[in-house]
Design an enzyme around this catalytic site. Structure first.
Site, PDB file in Angstrom:
ATOM      1  N   GLY A 176       0.818  -1.200   0.000  1.00  0.00           N
ATOM      2  CA  GLY A 176       0.000   0.000   0.000  1.00  0.00           C
ATOM      3  C   GLY A 176       0.852   1.250   0.000  1.00  0.00           C
ATOM      4  O   GLY A 176       0.499   2.263  -0.607  1.00  0.00           O
ATOM      5  N   CYS A 231       7.246   3.849  18.083  1.00  0.00           N
ATOM      6  CA  CYS A 231       8.411   3.655  18.940  1.00  0.00           C
ATOM      7  C   CYS A 231       9.684   3.788  18.126  1.00  0.00           C
ATOM      8  O   CYS A 231       9.776   3.269  17.011  1.00  0.00           O
ATOM      9  CB  CYS A 231       8.367   2.278  19.597  1.00  0.00           C
ATOM     10  SG  CYS A 231       6.957   2.029  20.670  1.00  0.00           S
ATOM     11  N   ASN A 236      -5.822   4.825  10.339  1.00  0.00           N
ATOM     12  CA  ASN A 236      -5.257   3.569  10.826  1.00  0.00           C
ATOM     13  C   ASN A 236      -5.171   3.489  12.342  1.00  0.00           C
ATOM     14  O   ASN A 236      -5.202   2.407  12.918  1.00  0.00           O
ATOM     15  CB  ASN A 236      -3.863   3.346  10.231  1.00  0.00           C
ATOM     16  CG  ASN A 236      -2.957   4.551  10.381  1.00  0.00           C
ATOM     17  OD1 ASN A 236      -3.257   5.621   9.854  1.00  0.00           O
ATOM     18  ND2 ASN A 236      -1.860   4.399  11.093  1.00  0.00           N
TER      19      ASN A 236
END
Length: 389
Positions: free
Chosen positions: A71, A330, A155
């Site tokens: 994607g 992170c 998302n």
């Protein structure tokens, strides 16, 4: 080994049985889809079937499907200043994006940095249409051609954007419209014509296909973005390189299955999410549910325990058998507050504590049962530690 509960479908979803079967069948075949011999024609036929299946999932034209590696690649392919339609050159001067787009859009585009304008969102993460109007009018008055990229659904939060209305306003100013539908495809019914987008990016592994393949779907197959990968004539000269036929076959099978059950699965999965959220809010009043009162994907829940770092919660859940995701990225052991939540005006204290749970096609009531059991064991200790800190 104790059963684990997988609640991270927005990161990747388990491969569907239909996709696995299609992938293995394609692996057993031999042939390059660019070859003219019988084996090559078989591979080309496999891709043609998958192209039609992927197009059907979003109401698109199979001729407009360009298979990519992901994607992300589909987004980057779409977000170029340089387009052609037949012999006509369509150079774009400005890229408009919402502040809550995926990094593939915000950082993966092919526009110079000074030609990108970020549109603000409201407290629920929806693009401000007045800001879009102002930008369109300003650039139109200056004679600048605009490309707008606005996702279908986020998302991190699952929030659904007013894409059809944004596309209508953009087209009134002669703009081209791209949408990242990676999270939405296969989870809610989609129609490329109804949404009004000129291009849509989708990804296989989000809906139960194999990783390593995505697609950019053009509403008008004659519209041609400048290729990201040049060389051979694959994908009608729009993306060079021998296609990943087994993964493409699996993509098609997963897309067909997802499309066949998208409405029923949406109702079922929404019920799972609501049951989990209701129980957590009842048992843990400290919990802050983000965007619970807005139209969002049926599978996505984003919430925070203020003052408890997201990575602490995710690690504790993982050790107890639940796979979840932090609402922040992170890096090098540090957690950066989510740009999505920041754009929504969420405080840094809450944003750094946000985690995401996402259900999918393989989720069931037993996943809710196990997840609730884990939360009841894990969260009280985390809250006590927070209070003692």
């Amino acid at each position: 080994m104790n059963a684990r509960t997988y609640l991270d479908h927005n990161a990747t979803s388990p491969v569907r049985p239909e996709a696995r079967e299609a992938l293995l069948a394609a692996l057993d075949a031999t042939g390059n889809g660019s070859s003219v011999h019988a084996e090559g024609r078989v591979s080309r036929g496999t891709m043609d079937v998958a192209r039609a299946q992927v197009a059907a999932l979003v109401g698109g034209n199979p001729a407009g499907v360009i298979f990519t590696s992901s994607g992300t690649e589909a987004d980057v392919l779409a977000l170029t200043p340089d387009y052609r339609r037949g012999e006509e050159s369509l150079l774009h001067d400005v890229l408009l994006v919402s502040a809550v787009e995926h990094a593939a859009v915000l950082r993966g585009h092919r526009f110079p940095a000074d030609r990108v304008e970020v549109l603000p969102v409201d407290a629920r993460g929806r693009v401000l249409l007045d800001a879009l109007d102002a930008a369109l009018e300003r650039h139109s008055a200056a004679g600048r051609r605009v490309l707008l990229s606005l996702m279908v659904a986020n998302n991190e939060t699952g929030v659904i954007q007013p894409l059809a209305e944004a596309a209508r306003r953009a087209h009134a100013h002669g703009a081209l419209v791209h949408t990242d539908a990676v999270q939405a495809a296969g989870r809610i019914p989609l129609s490329l014509p109804a949404l009004g987008a000129d291009m849509m990016s989708v990804s296989a592994h989000k809906l139960g296909g194999a990783p390593g393949v995505g697609a950019l779907i053009l509403a008008d197959p004659d519209l041609r973005p400048a290729p990201l990968i040049g060389g051979g004539a694959q994908e009608r000269g729009r993306r060079a390189g021998s296609e990943n036929v087994p993964a493409i076959a699996a993509f098609g099978a997963a897309a067909q299955r997802a499309g066949d059950c998208v409405e029923a699965d949406g109702v079922r999965i929404n019920g799972l999410r609501e049951r989990l959220e209701d129980a957590l809010r009842c048992e843990f009043p400290e919990l802050v549910l983000l965007v619970g009162d807005v139209d969002r994907l049926p599978n996505t829940s984003c919430f925070a325990l203020p003052g408890v770092p997201a990575e602490t919660v995710v690690i504790a859940l993982d050790l107890a058998g639940v796979a979840a995701s932090a609402g922040a990225a992170c890096s090098s052991g540090k957690v950066a507050a989510s740009h999505v939540l920041g754009a929504m005006g969420v405080s840094e204290r809450i944003a750094r504590s946000a985690i995401r749970l996402s259900f999918g096609w393989s989720s069931g009531e037993e996943d809710v049962d196990r997840a609730l059991g884990v939360f009841r064991r894990v969260l009280p200790g985390l809250l006590r530690r927070r209070a003692a800190a």
